[in-house]
Motif scaffolding. Structure first.
Motif, mmCIF file in Angstrom:
data_model
loop_
_atom_site.group_PDB
_atom_site.id
_atom_site.type_symbol
_atom_site.label_atom_id
_atom_site.label_comp_id
_atom_site.label_asym_id
_atom_site.label_seq_id
_atom_site.Cartn_x
_atom_site.Cartn_y
_atom_site.Cartn_z
ATOM 1 N N UNK A 17 0.821 -1.223 0.000
ATOM 2 C CA UNK A 17 0.000 0.000 0.000
ATOM 3 C C UNK A 17 0.852 1.270 0.000
ATOM 4 N N UNK A 18 2.146 1.116 -0.041
ATOM 5 C CA UNK A 18 3.052 2.272 0.037
ATOM 6 C C UNK A 18 2.735 3.334 -1.011
ATOM 7 N N UNK A 19 2.626 2.952 -2.267
ATOM 8 C CA UNK A 19 2.370 3.920 -3.349
ATOM 9 C C UNK A 19 1.013 4.598 -3.169
ATOM 10 N N UNK A 20 -0.018 3.825 -2.833
ATOM 11 C CA UNK A 20 -1.340 4.424 -2.616
ATOM 12 C C UNK A 20 -1.312 5.410 -1.456
ATOM 13 N N UNK A 21 -0.612 5.044 -0.380
ATOM 14 C CA UNK A 21 -0.539 5.944 0.773
ATOM 15 C C UNK A 21 0.190 7.232 0.392
ATOM 16 N N UNK A 22 1.246 7.096 -0.384
ATOM 17 C CA UNK A 22 1.987 8.273 -0.843
ATOM 18 C C UNK A 22 1.081 9.186 -1.668
ATOM 19 N N UNK A 23 0.333 8.590 -2.611
ATOM 20 C CA UNK A 23 -0.517 9.379 -3.506
ATOM 21 C C UNK A 23 -1.755 9.944 -2.819
ATOM 22 N N UNK A 24 -2.341 9.177 -1.907
ATOM 23 C CA UNK A 24 -3.631 9.565 -1.324
ATOM 24 C C UNK A 24 -3.540 10.243 0.036
ATOM 25 N N UNK A 25 -2.376 10.163 0.694
ATOM 26 C CA UNK A 25 -2.256 10.729 2.042
ATOM 27 C C UNK A 25 -1.098 11.725 2.145
ATOM 28 N N UNK A 26 0.117 11.266 1.853
ATOM 29 C CA UNK A 26 1.274 12.162 2.048
ATOM 30 C C UNK A 26 1.284 13.314 1.046
ATOM 31 N N UNK A 27 1.101 13.018 -0.228
ATOM 32 C CA UNK A 27 1.129 14.074 -1.240
ATOM 33 C C UNK A 27 0.037 15.127 -0.993
ATOM 34 N N UNK A 28 -1.197 14.744 -0.658
ATOM 35 C CA UNK A 28 -2.188 15.771 -0.328
ATOM 36 C C UNK A 28 -1.804 16.616 0.901
#
Length: 195
Positions: A17-28
């Motif tokens: 889930x690393x990429x999804x977390x990066x795109x959906x949580x950290x980047x926002x």
């Protein structure tokens, strides 16, 4: 995706889930703080923790800070409950703790701090911080601000929730409004403690 990171997930789950977390949580979160900094340049010095820097195995949480001075930070946190904002003076060296106590003991600055904390409490902020268990030596136990004198850190925070605005530009407005409420405490800490 955050639900998959509950507790202490296996390395394979974290990597999946690393990429999804990066795109959906950290980047926002980075985008949110960039908007906040665009509105007020005082908030330009911010850090958003990366996935490998997660503290206390809080995989479901994304944290960020805005540095105002040494050991004085505004914080923004996102988790399954939504956004939370706060200000913290913590992990202070002894010289800052002594400055803090002198400012609390002073009638002018001490009363100002009490007024600031009362207002934040009335606005729904929770107030906390590490404290000594016993009365502080060198100050009378009946000092009008004896409880504040025992503090070694000061933290004020408030959840903003997880309403529909959280996925819109209004999230930056909510954070900025909370930062404005926290500004008097942040200024007091920078002026009287951070030195």
């Amino acid at each position: 995706m955050l639900l998959q990171l509950e507790g202490d997930p296996a390395v394979a789950v974290r990597e999946r889930v690393r990429r999804d977390r990066e795109d959906l949580v950290r980047r926002p979160m980075i985008e949110l703080l960039n908007v906040v900094a665009d509105q007020d340049p005082a908030y330009e010095d911010f850090s958003v923790w990366g996935y490998g820097e997660v503290l206390l195995r809080a995989w479901q949480r994304q944290s960020a800070i805005v540095r105002l001075a040494c050991n004085v930070e505004l914080g923004v946190r996102f988790d399954l409950d939504g956004l939370e904002v706060g200000v913290a003076w913590w992990y202070a060296p002894s010289v800052q703790i002594e400055r803090y106590r002198a400012a609390v003991a002073d009638d002018g600055s001490g009363r100002r701090l009490v007024a600031i904390l009362r207002k934040l409490d009335a606005e729904g902020f929770e107030l906390s911080g590490e404290q000594l268990k016993r009365p502080l030596r060198g100050y009378p136990p009946e000092h009008p601000r004896a409880a504040l004198l025992r503090h070694k850190s000061v933290i004020a925070f408030r959840p903003l929730g997880c309403d529909d605005w959280i996925h819109t530009p209004a999230a930056a407005d909510q954070v900025l409004a909370a930062f404005t409420q926290l500004r008097p405490l942040a200024r007091w800490l920078v002026k009287n403690v951070a030195g």
